[in-house]
Design an enzyme around this catalytic site. Structure first.
Site, short mmCIF file in Angstrom:
data_model
loop_
_atom_site.label_atom_id
_atom_site.label_comp_id
_atom_site.label_asym_id
_atom_site.label_seq_id
_atom_site.Cartn_x
_atom_site.Cartn_y
_atom_site.Cartn_z
N HIS A 1 0.16 1.08 16.50
CA HIS A 1 0.72 1.35 15.26
C HIS A 1 2.15 1.04 16.28
CE1 HIS A 1 -2.41 3.52 14.20
NE2 HIS A 1 -1.41 3.29 12.28
N GLU B 1 0.81 -0.93 0.49
CA GLU B 1 0.03 0.26 -0.19
C GLU B 1 0.61 1.36 0.02
OE1 GLU B 1 -1.89 -0.79 3.76
OE2 GLU B 1 -2.77 -2.54 3.33
N ALA C 1 -5.29 -4.61 1.30
CA ALA C 1 -5.65 -5.77 1.44
C ALA C 1 -4.61 -6.77 1.61
CB ALA C 1 -6.48 -6.66 0.09
N GLU C 2 -3.72 -6.84 2.75
CA GLU C 2 -2.96 -7.24 3.42
C GLU C 2 -3.08 -8.77 3.21
OE1 GLU C 2 -4.37 -5.16 4.89
OE2 GLU C 2 -2.91 -3.48 5.38
N GLN D 1 2.53 -2.64 5.27
CA GLN D 1 2.60 -0.56 6.06
C GLN D 1 2.96 -0.53 7.83
OE1 GLN D 1 -0.55 2.41 5.88
NE2 GLN D 1 -0.04 2.75 3.64
N PHE D 2 2.26 -1.58 8.35
CA PHE D 2 2.76 -1.09 10.13
C PHE D 2 2.87 -2.84 10.25
CE2 PHE D 2 1.37 2.47 9.62
CZ PHE D 2 2.20 3.72 10.62
N ALA D 3 3.47 -2.72 10.76
CA ALA D 3 3.78 -5.28 11.74
C ALA D 3 1.82 -4.92 12.10
CB ALA D 3 4.55 -5.24 12.03
N ASP D 4 1.48 -4.42 12.76
CA ASP D 4 0.65 -4.44 13.23
C ASP D 4 -0.76 -4.96 12.24
OD1 ASP D 4 0.59 -2.08 15.61
OD2 ASP D 4 1.60 -1.84 14.16
N PHE D 5 -0.90 -4.83 11.17
CA PHE D 5 -1.79 -5.34 10.15
C PHE D 5 -1.14 -6.31 9.41
CE2 PHE D 5 -1.81 -0.39 9.66
CZ PHE D 5 -2.44 0.10 11.54
N PRO E 1 -4.22 -9.89 9.29
CA PRO E 1 -5.41 -10.13 8.63
C PRO E 1 -4.50 -10.97 7.55
CG PRO E 1 -5.48 -8.07 8.59
CD PRO E 1 -4.27 -8.43 8.99
#
Ligand SMILES: Cc1ncc(C[n+]2csc(CCOP(=O)(O)OP(=O)(O)O)c2C)c(N)n1
Ligand SMILES: Cc1ncc(C[n+]2csc(CCOP(=O)(O)OP(=O)(O)O)c2C)c(N)n1
Ligand SMILES: [Mg+2]
Ligand SMILES: [Mg+2]
Lengths: 327, 323, 327, 323
Positions: free
Chosen positions: C129, C29, C59-60, C82-86, C89
């Site tokens: 984040h 992204e 859409a990870e 974009q961030f490890a937090d995401f 999914p």
């Protein structure tokens, strides 16, 4: 009291909780007419209707996401994931969402829900119908994790999970469903979450286990007892929060510890237990902390000899017990 | 469906208030008084129109991070939002744990929101289903951007809602960008509402800069939900006239001309014109509203600035019941 | 040689690998015109075009699924989350799919791919984040995990990851991006995966760390050095496979071990390291194995005093070092 | 588009062979010779029609667990499938590691498949994109059931493919059930192909029991993909005439009448009638084909039964390169 299979105990626990509290409902793939692929939810649709025994689309993320919403809004959902191997699509909803509502909302929004998932190998399920997934979730503050090893615990822990105010993962070993039988009281009872159980007393070493491996560990302990090795066996039952007190006490008593699980060794539950012991009972240790687990391959292969080779069993565990006892 | 004059006035004030608050937040961020701001500017028309179309005494709102104007119109106060911005004690959303604009308000049925995009969508379906199962006359509205429609959560949530006829409204605030990604890189279709076809639910597209049009579309969807007709996907088209957040520099990926062109079509300009043309607003009353909004925002800013930081135990509790 | 920020080293590593091998492409992204939200991919779209610097829908799961397909079919994708937090999914695609292709297909289908994800707290990112997610993946056979702590390692490990035949997760700590600077050679080099590094020699105890916490651990070691406590500091660099040899050697040398990480303690990387030590270097241990980690709350809170309270830092680490040294 | 007579004949044999093999597998399972079988019965028409519409020398096939007839028509041998069923040494898919029907064949570009439903969909998009990026004239076809369309993987994969115009065909084999769940509990629409609308790609529904119709629809989609037209969603409607797998008892959730009704509409009956009516098949040649299929299946069964088990190192390797 009647003797029941573990499967039956889970079924009865569900049925009784649904009858007791009309906020309780089950949802998942094929839980209705089909009664679930293992028949755990058999008959619930007849007794409680489609609304409280809800067939869902094939969508694990959606099932858990919807269950979270139900929980946020006053219901007590028990979501079924058909096989633990298929819980991963819901990982984000469980880890980032369910586990964090209480904390992130300063306690104003909460997620009292249960996720049931049949797990484990030894049943010819191959890579994707045999997985142990508990370790992933044991890392997550906000979740609780239970794994019953007996019919008594299966029912009591399920009731405790349904009545809990936080999200609870309830992992049931497929091979124990019909294999493990035991007495189950007729009256209402709960088995508290967070409390381990000593299944066999011993003095030379303590072995911690859970699920199917508890059976193998008990068999191994029996086997080495004939050789004058006295093994204490502890059923962890809850993997988060761990019953640290009981774990440390058993180590202080025996001086030697072993952990047995079916999940991969690296970063499995055994790692945390070893770490807790080596941090908090160091002075009592008379030997290395031993982990018995399958080889580092991704889950159980299908072909019977491969599966046999992969799975830990009483013989392999007994061997490790002998070695540790002799240390 | 006619909108009562009183409602039009209230809506106008809410929009003005939200914009005034939002502008102040940018200023506070640029001055370094707060670390971060994410703005709803340009989307107030959608949010206020939708809020007034719902039953704010009963319904559930599952907002997303731009729903600044939505939560204000729903009943949160400028003070509460400012406490969130400054992450001070008393922030009703998270007690300072979450970033600003991660709304939540238990009493108002505004559900606590996280950062991962789209996760709220299936959750909103569950919330709606709970009301449905209990036979209650309550509708849930859930918001998200057009970028969020690409995620599995959107898909699984909408499909579930359609199959189970959940009383929920999916409000897509299509501002044409997901950070730097224009809609054309997000999807190969023109209207997000076309996605409703694949779920078997009604989908409508409405001009998101037209407050009254949004009000009507959401009202209709709410009535459908209340009468057992199940979910609706409402797409409200607008434009993000500011950078994604205070951390973004939108000059990297879009022209100033494009932004300026859209600013002129904004909901405030448009609504104001409509009110003037219908003699529902004059300069004097407008000036009074503006002054009132500024006073509210001033007061809220001072209040939050002087509020204490959260107690340190907020850093680690409550994780479980009883903590 | 030039001094570079860690961020720049990653950028350069990407750019050089894309220039060297036209199978290498980045996708994610905002990686195109925006250059990524942290500017790691800045300019790549100009040099390599939209096809090799591919903006994707939000859409990870899709990003990782598509990257797997690219890898299966001869490309060398570097997917950015974009961030490890995401990353959650995509958990299923990473754990059930990417990690298992080689094993499940008897080695005929493989997934040489890199997943880059900025992680970690201390940057005002709040719960979503700031996450550390490495522990989840460290449990999974088939994956490799690296976390660079210096610009030199950042570039060298990235190149090694891109050239690796297996899926590699590459976690970059956001706060180190601009904070950590160091010499980076101009010529091509790799830092091998699976090898830890001794960053500071010491004799009283060894502290293992990685990422941002490596900096804090080094500062703590410096602080206690003034008190005659000699701490060896090891940068793990690779979290799977762990450099067991170097870990055990350092323990055999110092007799006392500590692990410092920013991730939650329970089931964090520290658990595995403690378990390995207590299983394989038990006889050398002169004290408990200590873990320094944040409290058991779900990720870093936003408000500055809360964040400060949550994060481990040099002072907290030094305190633990003093206590262990005195044991 | 006319289908050459030769192709029709080949297709018929492949369908007969697949059915013969499938029936044998049920028998072996019921006899306890193998532990598990999951069947493609009733779906052979879709699979063989689609296989012949592709370029099997170049294209990629990403099958799912019912694609028995598909992988046979694509070039796998009955021996190879039987080795998979018995999980013996030489199983080209997984060397006995995976359950039966988890296909895969590197040389034939049949991609290794797992059990979690729908994960293959975004992966297939990546495979197709790789060919596109290299400018190669190769199309990927990926298969799944209608249940799989509920998953996020379906959604994110199709959307990605449409935005990036990947040369991929999404073939949904709609057999009306996902284990016990009828389509009506899976989605609130009639035709899966309507889901294409939300992605901005063509969607077609075809009678999956009509081999020739499937052939034509897939051929058209493949031509579109080859000429830069991007992806297509093809829905082929049929019915699962057997239980979900050897572990299932479908009497729990559907009537025998329903099953019998659909059996009569099956692809073999229909194709056979078509061939007879067009004088493309007579009893003698049909008998010959049947005998040949039985002989092939007999031989494959014996071969696999006598094959050794996989070496034990297969239980733990290869996990990483070099293992
Ligand atoms: C799962 C996930 N991936 C990535 C992000 C980072 N991110 C935050 S907002 C955003 C764009 C969202 O776009 P859209 O849904 O259109 O909403 P908008 O910001 O335009 O209102 C992205 C990519 C995130 N928060 N969650
Ligand atoms: C993610 C996931 N969830 C659940 C399952 C269990 N399961 C296997 S096949 C199946 C039904 C699939 O239905 P459909 O996609 O229509 O294909 P069909 O079997 O009808 O051909 C289910 C639920 C699975 N394999 N993967
Ligand atoms: Mg947007
Ligand atoms: Mg089906």
């Amino acid at each position: 009291m009647a003797e029941k299979m573990l499967l039956q105990a889970i079924h009865d626990g569900l049925q009784e909780e649904m009858a007791r509290d009309d906020r309780v409902l089950v949802l998942g793939e094929d839980v209705g007419r089909r009664g679930g692929v293992f028949k755990v939810t058999e008959g619930l649709i007849d007794e409680f209707g489609e609304d409280r025994c809800m067939d869902t689309p094939l969508a694990e993320l959606g099932i858990i996401g919807v269950a979270i919403g139900l929980a946020l809004n006053g219901m007590r959902p028990v979501a079924e994931i058909q096989f633990a191997d298929f819980i991963h699509p819901a990982f984000d909803q469980i880890v980032n969402e369910a586990a964090r509502f209480r904390f992130r909302s300063a306690g104003t929004w909460t997620c009292p829900m249960v996720i049931r998932a049949p797990y484990g190998g030894g049943i010819g399920g191959g890579l994707y119908h045999s997985q142990s997934v508990e370790a992933f979730f044991a890392h997550v503050p906000g979740l609780k994790i239970v794994v019953p090893g007996t019919p008594y615990d299966a029912k009591g822990l399920l009731k405790a999970a349904i009545r809990d105010e936080d999200p609870v993962l309830y992992f049931e070993h497929k091979k124990t469903y019909r294999l493990v039988k035991g007495e189950v009281p007729d009256e209402d009872y709960v088995v508290p979450i967070g409390v381990a159980a000593v299944c066999r007393e011993g003095t030379d070493l303590v072995a911690f286990s859970y699920g199917l491996m508890l059976q193998e560990t008990l068999r191994a302990a029996e086997e080495v007892a004939a050789e004058q090795i006295s093994v204490e066996v502890v059923d962890l039952r809850t993997l988060r929060p761990l019953d640290k007190e009981m774990i440390l006490e058993a180590v202080r008593k025996t001086g030697k510890a072993m952990i047995v699980h079916e999940d991969n060794k690296i970063m499995g539950i055994g790692a945390e237990i070893a770490a807790v012991i080596s941090e908090e009972a160091f002075d009592y240790l008379d030997g290395p902390i031993v982990r018995v687990a399958p080889p580092e391959a991704p889950a159980v292969p299908y072909s019977p000899p491969l599966q046999e080779y992969f799975m830990p069993n009483a013989a392999k565990i007994a061997k490790a017990m002998r070695r540790l006892a002799a240390y | 469906m006619d909108v009562p004059v009183e409602t039009l006035h209230e809506m106008f004030y809410q929009i003005v208030l939200a914009r005034t608050l939002d502008e102040r937040m940018w200023v506070l961020q640029r001055q370094g008084q707060v670390a971060f701001h994410i703005s709803g500017m340009g989307q107030e028309g959608i949010q206020v129109g939708a809020a007034f179309a719902m039953d704010r005494e009963r319904d559930f709102l599952f907002p997303y991070y731009r729903d600044h104007a939505f939560v204000l119109a729903w009943g949160m106060t400028p003070r509460e939002l400012m406490l969130g911005l400054f992450a001070r004690k008393g922030d009703p959303a998270s007690g300072g744990r979450q970033m600003p604009a991660h709304y939540g308000h238990r009493r108002l049925r505004i559900v606590s929101q996280s950062s991962p995009v789209a996760t709220q969508i299936p959750q909103a379906v569950g919330i709606a289903l709970a009301n449905e199962l209990r036979g209650e006359d309550v509708v849930t509205i859930v918001c998200f951007g057009e970028g969020a429609t690409s995620k599995g959560d959107f898909h699984e949530g909408l499909n579930f809602a359609a199959v189970h006829k959940a009383p929920v409204i999916f409000l897509c605030q299509n501002n044409q960008y997901a950070i730097s990604m224009p809609q054309s890189k997000q999807m190969a279709i023109e209207n997000v509402s076309d996605k409703a076809v694949g779920y078997g639910m009604p989908g409508v597209t409405v001009d998101g800069n037209d407050v009254v049009a949004v009000y009507k579309a959401v009202r209709e969807a709410a009535e459908r939900a209340r009468s057992g007709g199940g979910p609706t996907l409402v797409e409200a088209k607008t434009y993000r006239i500011v950078p994604h957040s205070s951390d973004d520099d939108d000059r990297l990926y879009r022209s100033r001309e494009e932004v300026e062109r859209w600013k002129k079509k904004g909901p405030i300009i448009r609504f104001r014109k409509f009110l003037y043309e219908n003699n529902l607003l004059d300069e004097e009353s407008e000036a009074r509203l503006q002054a009132q909004a500024i006073a509210e925002v001033d007061e809220a800013t001072e209040f939050a600035r002087q509020a204490p930081f959260p107690d340190l135990k907020n850093a680690i509790r409550p994780v479980y019941y009883g903590d």
